[in-house]
Design a protein around this motif. Structure first.
Motif, PDB file in Angstrom:
ATOM      1  N   ILE A  84     -34.439  13.933  -9.828  1.00  0.00           N
ATOM      2  CA  ILE A  84     -34.386  15.361 -10.129  1.00  0.00           C
ATOM      3  C   ILE A  84     -33.816  15.566 -11.529  1.00  0.00           C
ATOM      4  O   ILE A  84     -32.871  14.877 -11.930  1.00  0.00           O
ATOM      5  CB  ILE A  84     -33.545  16.141  -9.091  1.00  0.00           C
ATOM      6  N   LEU A  85     -34.405  16.493 -12.245  1.00  0.00           N
ATOM      7  CA  LEU A  85     -33.939  16.879 -13.579  1.00  0.00           C
ATOM      8  C   LEU A  85     -33.407  18.302 -13.527  1.00  0.00           C
ATOM      9  O   LEU A  85     -34.054  19.197 -12.971  1.00  0.00           O
ATOM     10  CB  LEU A  85     -35.090  16.795 -14.587  1.00  0.00           C
ATOM     11  N   VAL A  86     -32.228  18.504 -14.102  1.00  0.00           N
ATOM     12  CA  VAL A  86     -31.647  19.840 -14.240  1.00  0.00           C
ATOM     13  C   VAL A  86     -31.383  20.068 -15.722  1.00  0.00           C
ATOM     14  O   VAL A  86     -30.749  19.234 -16.380  1.00  0.00           O
ATOM     15  CB  VAL A  86     -30.330  19.980 -13.446  1.00  0.00           C
ATOM     16  N   THR A  87     -31.870  21.192 -16.243  1.00  0.00           N
ATOM     17  CA  THR A  87     -31.631  21.534 -17.644  1.00  0.00           C
ATOM     18  C   THR A  87     -30.952  22.889 -17.734  1.00  0.00           C
ATOM     19  O   THR A  87     -31.279  23.816 -16.993  1.00  0.00           O
ATOM     20  CB  THR A  87     -32.951  21.552 -18.439  1.00  0.00           C
ATOM     21  N   ALA A 101     -24.982  24.209 -14.734  1.00  0.00           N
ATOM     22  CA  ALA A 101     -25.296  22.784 -14.783  1.00  0.00           C
ATOM     23  C   ALA A 101     -24.019  21.948 -14.732  1.00  0.00           C
ATOM     24  O   ALA A 101     -23.940  20.941 -14.008  1.00  0.00           O
ATOM     25  CB  ALA A 101     -26.085  22.470 -16.050  1.00  0.00           C
ATOM     26  N   LEU A 102     -23.009  22.370 -15.489  1.00  0.00           N
ATOM     27  CA  LEU A 102     -21.730  21.655 -15.462  1.00  0.00           C
ATOM     28  C   LEU A 102     -21.066  21.746 -14.096  1.00  0.00           C
ATOM     29  O   LEU A 102     -20.537  20.752 -13.580  1.00  0.00           O
ATOM     30  CB  LEU A 102     -20.798  22.217 -16.536  1.00  0.00           C
ATOM     31  N   VAL A 171     -38.573  16.745  -9.144  1.00  0.00           N
ATOM     32  CA  VAL A 171     -38.111  18.132  -9.177  1.00  0.00           C
ATOM     33  C   VAL A 171     -37.469  18.415 -10.539  1.00  0.00           C
ATOM     34  O   VAL A 171     -36.691  17.598 -11.037  1.00  0.00           O
ATOM     35  CB  VAL A 171     -37.076  18.414  -8.066  1.00  0.00           C
ATOM     36  N   HIS A 172     -37.799  19.562 -11.104  1.00  0.00           N
ATOM     37  CA  HIS A 172     -37.135  20.017 -12.327  1.00  0.00           C
ATOM     38  C   HIS A 172     -36.699  21.459 -12.120  1.00  0.00           C
ATOM     39  O   HIS A 172     -37.530  22.343 -11.876  1.00  0.00           O
ATOM     40  CB  HIS A 172     -38.077  19.922 -13.526  1.00  0.00           C
ATOM     41  N   VAL A 173     -35.399  21.693 -12.233  1.00  0.00           N
ATOM     42  CA  VAL A 173     -34.829  23.036 -12.154  1.00  0.00           C
ATOM     43  C   VAL A 173     -34.258  23.366 -13.525  1.00  0.00           C
ATOM     44  O   VAL A 173     -33.344  22.687 -14.008  1.00  0.00           O
ATOM     45  CB  VAL A 173     -33.739  23.134 -11.074  1.00  0.00           C
ATOM     46  N   ASP A 174     -34.799  24.404 -14.155  1.00  0.00           N
ATOM     47  CA  ASP A 174     -34.387  24.819 -15.498  1.00  0.00           C
ATOM     48  C   ASP A 174     -33.595  26.120 -15.367  1.00  0.00           C
ATOM     49  O   ASP A 174     -34.132  27.139 -14.926  1.00  0.00           O
ATOM     50  CB  ASP A 174     -35.632  25.017 -16.368  1.00  0.00           C
ATOM     51  N   ALA A 270     -43.455  16.811 -12.958  1.00  0.00           N
ATOM     52  CA  ALA A 270     -42.797  17.006 -11.671  1.00  0.00           C
ATOM     53  C   ALA A 270     -43.647  17.866 -10.731  1.00  0.00           C
ATOM     54  O   ALA A 270     -44.261  18.844 -11.149  1.00  0.00           O
ATOM     55  CB  ALA A 270     -41.431  17.652 -11.864  1.00  0.00           C
ATOM     56  N   LYS A 271     -43.660  17.498  -9.471  1.00  0.00           N
ATOM     57  CA  LYS A 271     -44.416  18.242  -8.456  1.00  0.00           C
ATOM     58  C   LYS A 271     -43.801  19.608  -8.215  1.00  0.00           C
ATOM     59  O   LYS A 271     -44.507  20.602  -8.020  1.00  0.00           O
ATOM     60  CB  LYS A 271     -44.456  17.446  -7.156  1.00  0.00           C
ATOM     61  N   TYR A 272     -42.477  19.655  -8.226  1.00  0.00           N
ATOM     62  CA  TYR A 272     -41.756  20.893  -7.929  1.00  0.00           C
ATOM     63  C   TYR A 272     -40.963  21.324  -9.168  1.00  0.00           C
ATOM     64  O   TYR A 272     -40.058  20.609  -9.606  1.00  0.00           O
ATOM     65  CB  TYR A 272     -40.810  20.696  -6.747  1.00  0.00           C
ATOM     66  N   VAL A 273     -41.315  22.470  -9.722  1.00  0.00           N
ATOM     67  CA  VAL A 273     -40.625  22.966 -10.903  1.00  0.00           C
ATOM     68  C   VAL A 273     -40.305  24.449 -10.723  1.00  0.00           C
ATOM     69  O   VAL A 273     -41.061  25.194 -10.095  1.00  0.00           O
ATOM     70  CB  VAL A 273     -41.464  22.775 -12.185  1.00  0.00           C
TER      71      VAL A 273
END
Length: 310
Positions: A84-87, A101-102, A171-174, A270-273
Motif C-alpha cells: 500500500i502507498l500513502v501520499t 500521513a504522519l 492500494v494507493h491513498v492520496d 494500483a487496483k484500488y486508488v
C-alpha cells in the motif's frame, strides 16, 4: 452557485509570462516549518521503520531552501504481502494530508506491518507546506504533473521512488483537502496563470473521495467512506447532484480521469486508488478530526483488502 473571480496578478485572458510568475513568487513567504513539523517527527519513527531520503528539492534560486524528500517504509519486505502507498502533501497547503500521513505512521502502521508492505511519502511538496501553497515556486501544480518528463520536480522525484519499489502497489491513498481558499485563491490564480476564465464551485461541507473513472471501485470507496464516517461527516451533494462541479458517482464520491489530468493517484497501476478530500474550514469539524479522518481513510482501505482476503 458559481461566480466569476478575477485574480490580482496578470491581465484577464492572457497567460502569465515570467514577469507575472515572478510577481506571484515574490508575494509568497514561509508561514511554518517543514523541518520542525515533518522532518523532526520522522526522526522518532526510525526505530520502527526505514526512513529513506528519496530526493532533494534545491529551491535556493528562489530565495528558499533545499528540501530533502522522505519516504517511510515498513521493514521485512515480503513479496507475498500486498503493498500500500500513502501520499500526503502533494498540495503542500493541505495540512491534514501531511499530518494524517504522519499520524498513521505513529499510531496505526506498525499494527498492519505483518499483513502489508507499506510506503508513506508524508510531504511530497515541502515548499508548498511552508508557504501554504498549492503550487511549487515555478507556479506548477505537482498534482497535475505525474506525467512523463514532469514539469514538477516533486512529482518526478516521487515517480522515481516508486520505480524502485520491488513489488506492485495494490492500494494507493492520496491524502488531500478541499478548502475555502480553493475558491478565494487557488482556482482564480490558476485561471489567471492560464489565461482562462474561472467560475467557482460550491465547497462541500464534509469529507468526500475522488476515484479513478477508469477503475472506480465503488465497493472500495464505500469501505473508505464507512471508516471515515465514524470520525467525521460525509459531504452531501449540492442541489445539482454534484461535488465540486462533478456528478456524484455514489454518496460521498466522484470520479476523475486520472491519467488525463496527471494526478498523483495515477502514479502507479494500483487496483484500488482514491484521493481523500477533507474540509478543514467546516464549522462541524476540528483540525484534530480532520487528521483522524485521514487516518481512518487509510485504515478503511487496509481493512477492505483484509476483508477481501478472508
Amino acid at each position: 452557485m458559481s461566480q466569476k473571480h478575477i485574480y490580482k496578478i496578470g491581465t484577464e485572458g492572457k497567460p502569465w509570462g515570467d514577469e507575472e510568475k515572478a510577481t506571484w513568487l515574490a508575494q509568497q513567504s514561509n508561514q511554518r516549518s517543514y523541518f520542525d513539523d515533518v522532518v523532526n517527527k520522522l526522526e522518532g519513527l526510525k526505530d520502527t521503520f526505514d526512513v529513506e531520503q528519496y530526493g532533494s528539492l534545491d529551491y535556493q534560486q528562489f530565495d528558499a531552501k533545499t528540501y530533502p524528500l522522505y519516504a517511510v517504509k515498513t521493514r521485512n519486505w515480503d513479496h507475498n504481502k500486498p503493498t500500500i502507498l500513502v501520499t500526503g502533501g502533494v498540495h503542500g497547503y493541505e495540512t491534514s494530508g501531511v499530518h494524517g500521513a504522519l499520524r498513521f505512521l505513529e499510531t496505526k502502521a506498525k499494527g498492519y506491518a505483518e499483513k502489508f508492505n507499506i510506503v508513506v511519502a508524508p510531504c511530497v511538496s515541502p515548499w508548498g507546506y511552508e508557504t501554504i501553497n498549492r503550487w511549487n515556486p515555478l507556479a506548477v501544480d505537482p498534482n497535475r504533473s505525474f506525467v512523463k518528463n514532469s514539469p514538477a520536480p516533486e512529482a518526478a522525484a516521487l515517480m522515481s521512488l516508486m520505480e524502485s519499489v520491488p513489488t506492485e502497489i495494490l492500494v494507493h491513498v492520496d491524502l488531500h483537502e478541499t478548502t475555502d481558499t480553493d475558491n478565494s485563491e487557488f482556482r482564480p490564480a490558476k485561471a489567471a496563470r492560464d489565461g482562462t476564465v474561472n467560475t467557482n464551485w460550491n465547497i462541500p461541507d464534509g469529507f468526500y473521495l475522488v476515484g479513478d473513472s477508469d477503475k472506480p471501485a465503488p465497493e472500495f470507496q464505500l469501505a473508505v467512506l464507512d471508516s471515515v464516517a465514524k470520525v467525521t461527516h460525509i459531504a452531501e451533494a449540492d442541489e445539482h447532484g454534484k461535488l465540486i462541479g462533478e456528478t456524484v458517482a455514489q454518496e460521498g464520491a466522484i470520479n476523475y480521469a486520472v491519467a488525463k489530468l496527471g494526478l498523483c493517484m495515477g502514479l502507479t497501476k494500483a487496483k484500488y486508488v482514491t484521493t481523500t478530500e477533507v474540509y478543514p474550514d467546516s464549522a462541524n469539524a476540528t483540525p484534530e478530526e480532520c487528521i483522524q479522518a485521514q487516518v481512518a481513510s487509510v485504515v478503511g482501505a487496509l481493512e477492505f483488502v483484509l476483508d477481501r482476503a478472508r
